[in-house]
Design a protein around this motif. Structure first.
Motif, mmCIF file in Angstrom:
data_model
loop_
_atom_site.group_PDB
_atom_site.id
_atom_site.type_symbol
_atom_site.label_atom_id
_atom_site.label_comp_id
_atom_site.label_asym_id
_atom_site.label_seq_id
_atom_site.Cartn_x
_atom_site.Cartn_y
_atom_site.Cartn_z
ATOM 1 N N MET A 1 0.854 -1.178 0.000
ATOM 2 C CA MET A 1 0.000 0.000 0.000
ATOM 3 C C MET A 1 0.898 1.238 0.000
ATOM 4 O O MET A 1 1.592 1.507 0.959
ATOM 5 C CB MET A 1 -0.884 -0.039 1.248
ATOM 6 C CG MET A 1 -1.798 1.117 1.356
ATOM 7 S SD MET A 1 -3.139 0.942 2.570
ATOM 8 C CE MET A 1 -2.343 0.301 3.990
ATOM 9 N N ARG A 2 0.888 1.959 -1.105
ATOM 10 C CA ARG A 2 1.716 3.151 -1.211
ATOM 11 C C ARG A 2 1.013 4.300 -1.934
ATOM 12 O O ARG A 2 1.418 5.423 -1.825
ATOM 13 C CB ARG A 2 3.023 2.839 -1.935
ATOM 14 C CG ARG A 2 3.895 1.855 -1.178
ATOM 15 C CD ARG A 2 5.169 2.471 -0.755
ATOM 16 N NE ARG A 2 6.060 1.723 0.084
ATOM 17 C CZ ARG A 2 6.072 0.471 0.420
ATOM 18 N NH1 ARG A 2 5.162 -0.331 -0.020
ATOM 19 N NH2 ARG A 2 6.976 -0.049 1.209
ATOM 20 N N ARG A 3 -0.034 3.986 -2.693
ATOM 21 C CA ARG A 3 -0.722 5.033 -3.446
ATOM 22 C C ARG A 3 -1.706 5.769 -2.533
ATOM 23 O O ARG A 3 -2.322 5.140 -1.663
ATOM 24 C CB ARG A 3 -1.454 4.447 -4.633
ATOM 25 C CG ARG A 3 -0.535 3.795 -5.665
ATOM 26 C CD ARG A 3 -1.288 3.135 -6.806
ATOM 27 N NE ARG A 3 -2.425 2.371 -6.313
ATOM 28 C CZ ARG A 3 -3.663 2.446 -6.817
ATOM 29 N NH1 ARG A 3 -3.925 3.213 -7.843
ATOM 30 N NH2 ARG A 3 -4.649 1.728 -6.316
ATOM 31 N N ASP A 5 -4.710 6.688 -3.046
ATOM 32 C CA ASP A 5 -6.031 6.050 -3.095
ATOM 33 C C ASP A 5 -6.107 4.823 -2.197
ATOM 34 O O ASP A 5 -7.158 4.539 -1.611
ATOM 35 C CB ASP A 5 -6.399 5.673 -4.529
ATOM 36 C CG ASP A 5 -6.727 6.878 -5.385
ATOM 37 O OD1 ASP A 5 -6.939 7.981 -4.831
ATOM 38 O OD2 ASP A 5 -6.768 6.727 -6.621
ATOM 39 N N ASP A 6 -5.004 4.073 -2.077
ATOM 40 C CA ASP A 6 -4.969 2.910 -1.191
ATOM 41 C C ASP A 6 -5.183 3.333 0.257
ATOM 42 O O ASP A 6 -5.945 2.718 1.002
ATOM 43 C CB ASP A 6 -3.644 2.161 -1.307
ATOM 44 C CG ASP A 6 -3.410 1.554 -2.675
ATOM 45 O OD1 ASP A 6 -4.400 1.276 -3.393
ATOM 46 O OD2 ASP A 6 -2.227 1.370 -3.039
ATOM 47 N N ALA A 9 -8.799 4.603 0.885
ATOM 48 C CA ALA A 9 -9.717 3.475 1.015
ATOM 49 C C ALA A 9 -9.510 2.760 2.357
ATOM 50 O O ALA A 9 -10.480 2.352 3.009
ATOM 51 C CB ALA A 9 -9.523 2.496 -0.141
ATOM 52 N N PHE A 10 -8.261 2.635 2.781
ATOM 53 C CA PHE A 10 -7.896 1.968 4.035
ATOM 54 C C PHE A 10 -8.590 2.624 5.229
ATOM 55 O O PHE A 10 -9.094 1.952 6.120
ATOM 56 C CB PHE A 10 -6.371 2.021 4.172
ATOM 57 C CG PHE A 10 -5.801 1.343 5.371
ATOM 58 C CD1 PHE A 10 -5.970 -0.010 5.591
ATOM 59 C CD2 PHE A 10 -5.039 2.070 6.280
ATOM 60 C CE1 PHE A 10 -5.404 -0.637 6.694
ATOM 61 C CE2 PHE A 10 -4.470 1.452 7.384
ATOM 62 C CZ PHE A 10 -4.655 0.100 7.600
ATOM 63 N N TYR A 65 0.344 6.934 8.348
ATOM 64 C CA TYR A 65 0.382 6.360 7.007
ATOM 65 C C TYR A 65 1.804 6.374 6.451
ATOM 66 O O TYR A 65 2.216 5.448 5.749
ATOM 67 C CB TYR A 65 -0.587 7.081 6.080
ATOM 68 C CG TYR A 65 -2.050 6.780 6.351
ATOM 69 C CD1 TYR A 65 -2.435 5.809 7.273
ATOM 70 C CD2 TYR A 65 -3.042 7.461 5.681
ATOM 71 C CE1 TYR A 65 -3.777 5.538 7.511
ATOM 72 C CE2 TYR A 65 -4.389 7.190 5.915
ATOM 73 C CZ TYR A 65 -4.746 6.226 6.829
ATOM 74 O OH TYR A 65 -6.078 5.949 7.057
#
Length: 122
Positions: A1-3, A5-6, A9-10, A65
């Motif tokens: 998970m790096r974008r 958007d990820d 959503a998380f 994050y």
């Protein structure tokens, strides 16, 4: 998970989503994260200023994050150990941006600095 958007959503069904935090960037090299939050009445204290707790939610989410993106191989999670804040001015509306930068990325401990700025006034 790096974008971004990820990460959006998380956190969508949790406090970051409820606060309206939008992740804009998360990078491992350099270790940095950026997110923003639109100020609205639900984030205000009764004095019509952004609540200090809302500020801490944005700072902790952004640095957290960043920490997730920089976890060492085999690590499964993290926990915020200590947070402190200095508030230099009141915010009554607009958007607050947070940029978090890693100061130390160790095997078991990370240290992040988060700076929050009102986008319109700086």
């Amino acid at each position: 998970m790096r974008r971004p958007d990820d990460f959006n959503a998380f956190g969508a069904d949790y406090l970051p989503g409820a606060a309206g935090i939008v992740v804009r960037a998360v990078t491992r090299s350099p270790a940095r994260a950026e997110a923003a939050m639109q100020v609205h009445r639900g984030l205000m204290a009764p004095n019509d200023c952004l609540h200090g707790g809302a500020v801490m939610v944005l700072a902790d989410t952004t640095a957290g994050y960043g920490a997730i993106a920089c976890l060492p191989e085999g690590a499964s999670g993290f926990l915020t150990q200590t947070m402190s804040a200095s508030h230099l001015s009141a915010v009554r509306g607009g958007t607050v941006r947070c940029v978090a930068v890693a100061r130390h990325l160790g095997r078991t401990t990370q240290v992040w600095d988060a700076e929050l700025v009102h986008e319109d006034s700086g």
